[in-house]
Enzyme design. Structure first.
Site, mmCIF file in Angstrom:
data_model
loop_
_atom_site.group_PDB
_atom_site.id
_atom_site.type_symbol
_atom_site.label_atom_id
_atom_site.label_comp_id
_atom_site.label_asym_id
_atom_site.label_seq_id
_atom_site.Cartn_x
_atom_site.Cartn_y
_atom_site.Cartn_z
ATOM 1 N N SER A 1 50.076 44.640 37.434
ATOM 2 C CA SER A 1 48.983 45.407 38.676
ATOM 3 C C SER A 1 48.310 44.358 39.652
ATOM 4 C CB SER A 1 47.839 46.188 37.617
ATOM 5 O OG SER A 1 47.387 46.991 38.499
ATOM 6 N N ASP A 2 47.622 44.695 40.930
ATOM 7 C CA ASP A 2 46.903 44.317 41.541
ATOM 8 C C ASP A 2 46.124 44.716 42.190
ATOM 9 O OD1 ASP A 2 45.942 41.276 42.581
ATOM 10 O OD2 ASP A 2 46.096 42.400 44.658
ATOM 11 N N THR A 3 44.908 44.703 42.522
ATOM 12 C CA THR A 3 43.410 45.504 43.103
ATOM 13 C C THR A 3 42.902 45.149 44.565
ATOM 14 O OG1 THR A 3 43.463 46.734 40.469
ATOM 15 C CG2 THR A 3 41.487 46.719 42.589
#
Length: 195
Positions: A75-77
């Protein structure tokens, strides 16, 4: 089959545990992927965050050779303000710059999630609008002095002190924290149907 979270984020670890609550035997291992997070000159913010989530999942899969049938979540934000990607600050001055930009503005938080077992790959992108109140120089200095913004996209954490700056949110709170729960549960269900 074994679940693996390709992240060192304590926030993502907590959220993934929540996402799997309905599965009695749900547990997961952690690996720390090391990827180049430099944006490519030709990619949009959406493409960038989705690429990073997928690369983290793939790197996590490579680190999971000791696991039987690993299913790896990456995941990445990112925070996007008027087309400008605000990642994690490189130092305190950068954090202050980001917070000054966000002051009194509405920005978009994009969190991408990818799940792969090497044969099947599923992904989702979650977009959330976050509006900040006006921040004084003293607010920014005190917050940066707390150390909290230094490992967070956009230099703030909505789940802690940074939440004091959030006037409103439209979308997924958990995505702003770092892992969209609804979308992650969808990915887990998709993977279980295909294995």
């Amino acid at each position: 089959m074994a679940w693996v979270l390709a992240s060192t984020s304590p926030r993502r670890k907590e959220l993934l545990a929540q996402a799997g609550f309905s599965h009695l035997d749900f547990s997961f291992q952690l690996v720390a992927p090391n990827i180049d997070e430099t944006p490519l000159s030709t990619e949009t913010a959406e493409q960038y965050v989705c690429r990073l989530a997928l690369e983290k999942a793939q790197a996590g899969l490579a680190l999971s050779s000791h696991v039987v049938k690993p299913q790896v979540l990456g995941s990445d934000t990112i925070v996007v303000l008027n087309g400008l990607i605000l990642g994690k600050p490189i130092d305190q001055n950068d954090a202050k710059r980001m917070l000054a930009l966000l002051s009194g503005q509405t920005h978009e938080v994009m969190t991408a999630v990818a799940l792969t077992d090497g044969e099947h790959t599923f992904n989702r992108l979650c977009r959330t609008q976050v509006s900040f109140c006006e921040l004084s120089a003293a607010d920014i200095d005190a917050y940066v002095g707390s150390g909290e913004p230094m490992d967070k996209a956009g230099a703030y954490g909505i789940q802690a002190l940074g939440g004091c700056f959030v006037k409103s949110i439209t979308g997924s709170y958990s995505a702003v924290v770092g892992l969209p729960l609804v979308e992650t549960r969808e990915l887990l269900a998709c993977m279980m149907q295909h294995t």
